[in-house]
Design a protein around this motif. Structure first.
Motif, short mmCIF file in Angstrom:
data_model
loop_
_atom_site.label_atom_id
_atom_site.label_comp_id
_atom_site.label_asym_id
_atom_site.label_seq_id
_atom_site.Cartn_x
_atom_site.Cartn_y
_atom_site.Cartn_z
N UNK A 75 -7.82 3.61 22.33
CA UNK A 75 -6.65 4.34 21.84
C UNK A 75 -6.96 5.80 21.63
N UNK A 76 -8.17 6.11 21.15
CA UNK A 76 -8.46 7.54 20.97
C UNK A 76 -8.61 8.21 22.33
N UNK A 77 -9.09 7.46 23.31
CA UNK A 77 -9.14 8.00 24.67
C UNK A 77 -7.75 8.26 25.20
N UNK A 78 -6.84 7.29 24.96
CA UNK A 78 -5.46 7.46 25.42
C UNK A 78 -4.82 8.65 24.74
N UNK A 79 -5.16 8.84 23.46
CA UNK A 79 -4.59 9.97 22.71
C UNK A 79 -5.06 11.29 23.31
N UNK A 80 -6.38 11.33 23.66
CA UNK A 80 -6.89 12.56 24.26
C UNK A 80 -6.25 12.81 25.61
N UNK A 81 -5.79 11.73 26.28
CA UNK A 81 -5.12 11.89 27.56
C UNK A 81 -3.64 12.20 27.39
N UNK A 82 -3.17 12.29 26.14
CA UNK A 82 -1.79 12.74 25.93
C UNK A 82 -0.83 11.73 25.35
N UNK A 83 -1.31 10.53 24.98
CA UNK A 83 -0.39 9.57 24.36
C UNK A 83 -0.03 10.07 22.97
N UNK A 84 1.24 9.90 22.53
CA UNK A 84 1.61 10.40 21.21
C UNK A 84 0.84 9.70 20.09
N UNK A 85 0.42 10.49 19.09
CA UNK A 85 -0.44 9.96 18.04
C UNK A 85 0.28 8.90 17.21
N UNK A 86 1.59 9.06 17.02
CA UNK A 86 2.31 8.06 16.24
C UNK A 86 2.16 6.69 16.90
N UNK A 87 2.30 6.67 18.23
CA UNK A 87 2.25 5.38 18.93
C UNK A 87 0.84 4.78 18.84
N UNK A 88 -0.20 5.61 19.07
CA UNK A 88 -1.54 5.03 19.04
C UNK A 88 -1.90 4.55 17.63
N UNK A 89 -1.46 5.30 16.63
CA UNK A 89 -1.73 4.86 15.25
C UNK A 89 -1.03 3.54 14.96
N UNK A 90 0.23 3.44 15.40
CA UNK A 90 0.97 2.21 15.13
C UNK A 90 0.31 1.03 15.86
N UNK A 91 -0.15 1.28 17.10
CA UNK A 91 -0.83 0.20 17.83
C UNK A 91 -2.07 -0.25 17.06
N UNK A 92 -2.78 0.72 16.51
CA UNK A 92 -4.00 0.38 15.78
C UNK A 92 -3.70 -0.49 14.55
N UNK A 93 -2.69 -0.07 13.80
CA UNK A 93 -2.31 -0.86 12.62
C UNK A 93 -1.80 -2.24 13.04
N UNK A 94 -1.03 -2.26 14.10
CA UNK A 94 -0.48 -3.52 14.57
C UNK A 94 -1.61 -4.50 14.88
N UNK A 95 -2.58 -4.01 15.64
CA UNK A 95 -3.68 -4.89 16.04
C UNK A 95 -4.48 -5.34 14.83
N UNK A 96 -4.67 -4.43 13.88
CA UNK A 96 -5.46 -4.77 12.70
C UNK A 96 -4.77 -5.87 11.88
N UNK A 97 -3.45 -5.76 11.72
CA UNK A 97 -2.75 -6.69 10.82
C UNK A 97 -2.13 -7.87 11.53
N UNK A 98 -2.27 -7.89 12.86
CA UNK A 98 -1.72 -9.01 13.62
C UNK A 98 -2.26 -10.34 13.11
N UNK A 99 -3.57 -10.38 12.92
CA UNK A 99 -4.21 -11.64 12.56
C UNK A 99 -3.90 -12.01 11.12
N UNK A 100 -3.82 -10.96 10.25
CA UNK A 100 -3.51 -11.21 8.84
C UNK A 100 -2.13 -11.85 8.72
N UNK A 101 -1.15 -11.23 9.39
CA UNK A 101 0.23 -11.72 9.24
C UNK A 101 0.40 -13.05 9.96
#
Lengths: 302, 241
Positions: B121-147
């Motif tokens: 995700x940080x690579x994708x961000x450096x390639x121009x992906x919007x930070x809001x989206x990469x951050x949300x993906x990161x949180x999503x993946x982290x809490x996917x298993x919890x929820x």
């Protein structure tokens, strides 16, 4: 219904990416400016919620069950821009981690489900959310979001040259209609329960329940949906209509006289016609959604 | 489970794991485009791109056979769609769709199995992906298993109360909607807690990278090799067809 890589023809996935990358960029910026940083974990956790919510089965009867898709629900709780970001994140995780949907076709999937699906799901709520039709607007949003996503997916596959018999097409259209109605029922039931738990969790609708505009907008989206599928399934239909009226001869003369053989062949190529018909339909839906987005944002800043 | 194995694979070390995420993303995209734009027969496609993917998995020191079966998760959908086109009278197209989707999925699998999601995700961000989206993906993946676990608990509790017993469809539908609303509220409250905890730990709108990445000459060489392989395979197959 996530399209894997290898299904869409190159012009189709290229176009879809070209449309959805800036669309997500704009909506992400909008979401970011509307929300403070505290909402970013919320968006991520809500994405996880939609993922996990698909494990809860809703009985439909006759031993079958369905589950939430979530576009309309997210749009009515978080607002359309934030909901688009969440759905995009869901699709990205599904494509990368679960190999559910392709990476090159991510643009198409994002456009179908995260951008246009979410905006269509928000549309009825935007117009009727504050009035007497509030409950119905949840239902209509769920139905519209699934219908728009499914119709776009189907038409992209058709434009890409995946052949489908009319029978298969009719069956899948029927299945889509059933799942759209189910999504509407789930959305209205869950929103009702949420309202009882805590009304603050629901996005405030901007308008005061104008019946006419809502009907017009919903009808426009529905019409465009039907139009896209029909246009991409049978682009020759328009032509045969023209033939019956007697336009065809004139049209061919009109087209072929000023153009050399080469160009005329180019215009006659089957693929190009299909692609053009599909694209026109897609642009129509996109235009409707952009217009509604404009209205929403104007109302928001006023 | 699927993703847990992938997580473990992505944390191993190998020459391929060490490459910069940006180089790997671009290499994977080049191969995907090459597959998408090439229309050769089924066997040449499978042989040529299969060899590239297999070389990648061997270089990453990952189990080839397990990876090959894992990429097969796309097959149910592709085969269903392929059957539709077969019935409609285009068997060649049907076969090519199955092969292309399988090869593409295995390339994405190779990317995700050699790159931890945070780096990706940080690579994708450096390639121009919007930070809001990469951050949300990161949180999503982290809490996917919890929820997901929370859902399992709720479902089990409902079974213990025989909540899904022999009541009518309508009642059970209402109960499922209620459960979803409760899950929504639990997730919402959890998110507020998470944000407070993050603020307490000094969060300033950006997740810290565990490993700093630098685009080195080796990454450049790898990217160049991948681009050449993608272009050469595409051209060779087009020439043969």
């Amino acid at each position: 219904m996530h399209i894997p890589d290898g299904f869409l023809s190159t012009p189709v996935w290229l176009t879809m990416n070209a449309i959805s990358v800036p669309a997500v960029g704009v909506l992400a910026r909008r979401a970011h400016s509307q929300l403070d940083d505290s909402r970013i974990p919320l968006l991520g956790v809500m994405g996880a919620f939609v993922f996990a919510a698909q494990m809860i089965n809703f009985p439909v009867g006759a031993g079958t069950s369905g589950h939430l898709v979530g576009g309309a629900l997210l749009a009515c709780t978080l607002g359309p821009a934030a909901a688009t970001v969440v759905m995009t994140a869901i699709l990205a995780v599904q494509a990368l981690v679960f190999q559910d949907g392709g990476v090159l076709s991510l643009g198409a999937n994002v456009l179908n489900m995260a951008v246009l699906g979410v905006l269509a799901g928000y549309l009825p709520y935007h117009f009727w959310g504050a009035g007497r039709l509030r409950k119905f607007s949840f239902f209509a949003g769920g139905v519209l979001s699934v219908l728009v996503s499914a119709a776009l997916t189907l038409s992209q596959l058709l434009i890409s040259g995946i052949p489908m018999r009319t029978g298969v097409l009719a069956i899948s259209a029927g299945l889509f209609l059933i799942s759209a109605l189910l999504e509407g029922l789930i959305t209205v039931a869950v929103m009702g329960a949420l309202e009882k738990l805590n009304p603050n969790w629901i996005h405030k609708p901007m308008s005061d329940g104008r019946l006419g505009m809502g009907l017009l907008a919903s009808a426009a989206v529905l019409l465009a949906v039907v139009g896209v599928v029909v246009a991409s399934a049978a682009p020759d239909g328009l032509e045969s209509l023209a033939e019956q009226i007697g336009l065809a001869d004139k049209a061919t003369v009109l087209f072929s006289t000023p153009l050399a053989d080469y160009e005329a062949n180019f215009l006659n190529s089957d693929w190009l016609r299909k692609a053009a018909a599909g694209m026109a339909g897609l642009m129509l839906i996109f235009g409707v959604c952009i217009l509604c987005g404009r209205m929403i944002s104007r109302r928001g800043s006023a | 489970m699927h993703h847990v194995v992938l997580d473990r694979w992505s944390r191993r070390t190998s020459p391929l794991h060490r490459r910069d995420a940006r180089a790997k993303i671009l290499a994977a995209l080049a191969l995907l485009v090459s597959i998408a734009t090439t229309d050769a027969g089924v066997l040449p496609m499978l042989a040529a791109y299969g060899a590239i993917v297999a070389a990648g998995f061997l270089a990453a020191r990952l189990p080839l056979f397990q990876a090959a079966t894992r990429a097969g998760v796309v097959l149910p959908f592709s085969i269903a769609m392929a059957l539709v086109s077969w019935v409609s009278g285009d068997p060649a197209r049907a076969a090519s769709v199955v092969v292309k989707s399988y090869l593409s999925a295995s390339i994405v699998l190779l990317l995700i199995a050699t790159t931890p999601l945070t780096e990706l995700l940080s690579g994708a961000e450096k390639l121009g992906a919007p930070r809001v989206v990469t951050l949300v993906v990161q949180f999503l993946y982290r809490y996917l298993f919890v929820i997901s676990e929370q859902v399992q608990h709720m479902l089990q509790a409902a079974r213990c109360r025989s909540g899904s017993g022999n009541s009518g469809t309508r009642r059970r539908f209402q109960a499922a909607a209620g459960a979803l609303a409760v899950l929504f509220s639990k997730s919402y409250i959890r998110a507020e807690g998470i944000h407070n905890a993050m603020l307490a730990r000094g969060f300033r709108g950006r997740l810290p990278a565990i490993r700093t990445q630098r685009f080195e000459w080796a990454d450049f060489g790898f990217l160049l090799a991948a681009l050449i392989a993608a272009a050469a395979t595409g051209l060779a197959l087009r020439g043969a067809a």
